[in-house]
Design an enzyme around this catalytic site. Sequence first.
Site, short mmCIF file in Angstrom:
data_model
loop_
_atom_site.label_atom_id
_atom_site.label_comp_id
_atom_site.label_asym_id
_atom_site.label_seq_id
_atom_site.Cartn_x
_atom_site.Cartn_y
_atom_site.Cartn_z
N LYS A 125 0.87 -1.18 0.00
CA LYS A 125 0.00 0.00 0.00
C LYS A 125 0.91 1.23 0.00
O LYS A 125 2.12 1.12 0.16
CB LYS A 125 -0.88 0.01 1.26
CG LYS A 125 -2.02 -0.99 1.21
CD LYS A 125 -3.01 -0.64 2.30
CE LYS A 125 -4.04 -1.73 2.50
NZ LYS A 125 -4.81 -1.51 3.74
N HIS A 128 2.03 6.78 3.14
CA HIS A 128 1.39 8.09 3.07
C HIS A 128 1.93 9.06 4.13
O HIS A 128 2.83 8.70 4.90
CB HIS A 128 -0.13 7.96 3.13
CG HIS A 128 -0.64 7.22 4.34
ND1 HIS A 128 -0.53 7.71 5.61
CD2 HIS A 128 -1.26 6.01 4.44
CE1 HIS A 128 -1.07 6.86 6.45
NE2 HIS A 128 -1.51 5.81 5.77
N HIS A 131 2.39 8.01 7.63
CA HIS A 131 3.57 7.18 7.90
C HIS A 131 4.83 8.03 8.01
O HIS A 131 5.72 7.74 8.81
CB HIS A 131 3.73 6.12 6.81
CG HIS A 131 2.65 5.08 6.83
ND1 HIS A 131 1.84 4.83 5.76
CD2 HIS A 131 2.22 4.27 7.83
CE1 HIS A 131 0.96 3.89 6.09
NE2 HIS A 131 1.17 3.54 7.35
N1 ARG Z 1 0.47 -0.63 9.93
C1 ARG Z 1 -0.33 0.25 10.72
C2 ARG Z 1 -0.82 1.41 9.87
O1 ARG Z 1 -0.25 1.72 8.86
C3 ARG Z 1 0.42 0.80 11.91
C4 ARG Z 1 0.93 -0.23 12.87
C5 ARG Z 1 1.18 0.35 14.22
N2 ARG Z 1 1.80 -0.57 15.13
C6 ARG Z 1 1.17 -1.59 15.71
N3 ARG Z 1 1.88 -2.36 16.50
N4 ARG Z 1 -0.10 -1.84 15.53
O2 ARG Z 1 -1.78 2.06 10.22
#
Ligand code: ARG
Length: 362
Positions: A125, A128, A131
Site C-alpha cells: 500500500k 502516506h 507514515h
Molecule cells: N500498519 C499500521 C498502519 O499503517 C500501523 C501499525 C502500528 N503498530 C502496531 N503495533 N499496531 O496504520
Amino acid sequence: MKEKICKCIANTLGNLSEYEVMKLIEIPPEDKMGDFALPCFSFSKVLRKNPTIIAKELKGAMQEVQGELGIEKLEAVNGYLNIFMNRTKYIQYWIDKMKEPEFGIVKNGSGKTICMDYSSPNIAKNFHVGHLRTTVIGNSLYRIYEKLGYKVVRINYLGDWGTQFGKLIVAYKKWSDEATVKEKGIEELLRIYVKFNTESEKNPELVDEARQWFVKMEQNNEEAIEIWKWFKEISLLEFTRVYELLGVSFDSYDGESFYRDKVPSLVEELKNKGLLKESQGANIIDLSDYDMPPCLITKSDGGSIYHSRDIAAILYRKENYGFDKCLYVTGVEQSLHFKQVFKAIDVMGYDWADTLIHVPMA
Ligand code: ARG
C-alpha cells in the site's frame, strides 16, 4: 564565575570567607551600574576605612586578575564596587558548553530498555503522509531516549499480512505479469492495486476471489506465499529508499506476518485463563466491564487479526527484549485499538500493562 569573583574579593580583603562576600553581592537595579555590585559599608568598621576607599582599593587590587575572572570593567562608586561582566566571553562560554555532546543530559535511562514501534507502513500500500509523520516523530523520540541513556529497540512493525495481498494476487494474475513487475516494481503494484479497487466496485466477485487467495496464504499455500514474499520485497525496497533519504533506520522489521504463528499459543493462554469467549463463530475477549467493544482474537475461520497479532507481539517483545516501556507512535484513529490491546494484557494478569504507551498523533 560569581563564586570565583567572591573568592578573589575575600582574599583581597582578608579575614572573610567567599560565602560572606557572596551574601553581600547584589544585582544592581540598573544595567549601567554593572551586573553585580558589592556594597562596602559593612567592612568599614573592621578595616577602619571609609567604604569609598575600600571600593577603590578593591578595584585597584583586582585590576590585574579581572580578565581571568571574566570581568570587563570595575567601577568604584559611592562605596560600591560595580562589576561589569564580559558578556561576549560569558555567552561564548555557554555556547561552547552546549556544543559538548553530553550537555544538559541526565542519564536517567541507563540500564532501561524501551521498545519503540513506529513508521510501520503497510506493504503493497502507499507510504502516506501519516507514515512519514510517525517515522520522523518516532525517530526524534528514539534520539531523545537514546541520549537519556535508554537502550532503544527500534521496531518497524510492517503491515505485511492481510486481505490486501489477496487483492494484489488477483490483480497481478488478471492485469499484470512477471516481467512488468520486475521492470516497474512498486509503481506497477500500486497501479494494479488501484485497478483492483475500481474494478471490484463494478464486479464484487473479485473481492471473493481475493479473499480466497488470502485464505490460501493463511494455509501456507506455496504459490500464494511465494508471490506474497516477492511483493513484500519490492515494497521494502521502496520503503528503504525513503528511510535512507530521511536518515532513519530500524533494529527490527518483524511485522504482522511474523506474529501469525504466535497467535495459537496466545489463544491457548486465553483459554486457560478463562478469558476467551465465542461470539458468532469468532473468538473474543469481552471488555464490556471496561466500556469497550470486544477485542477480537480469531476470526470465524480461525485466522489471526490485527488485535491478536499485536497482543502476541507484546508478549514476544516482553520476553525477548525485556522492555521497561513499549511505545507505539500512530495516528489518533488507532487509540481504541491500543486501549483494547493494552486492556487485554491487563486482564491476562500482567502487572506491567501500564508500561505500554500509545503516542497518538492528531
Ligand atoms: N500498519 C499500521 C498502519 O499503517 C500501523 C501499525 C502500528 N503498530 C502496531 N503495533 N499496531 O496504520
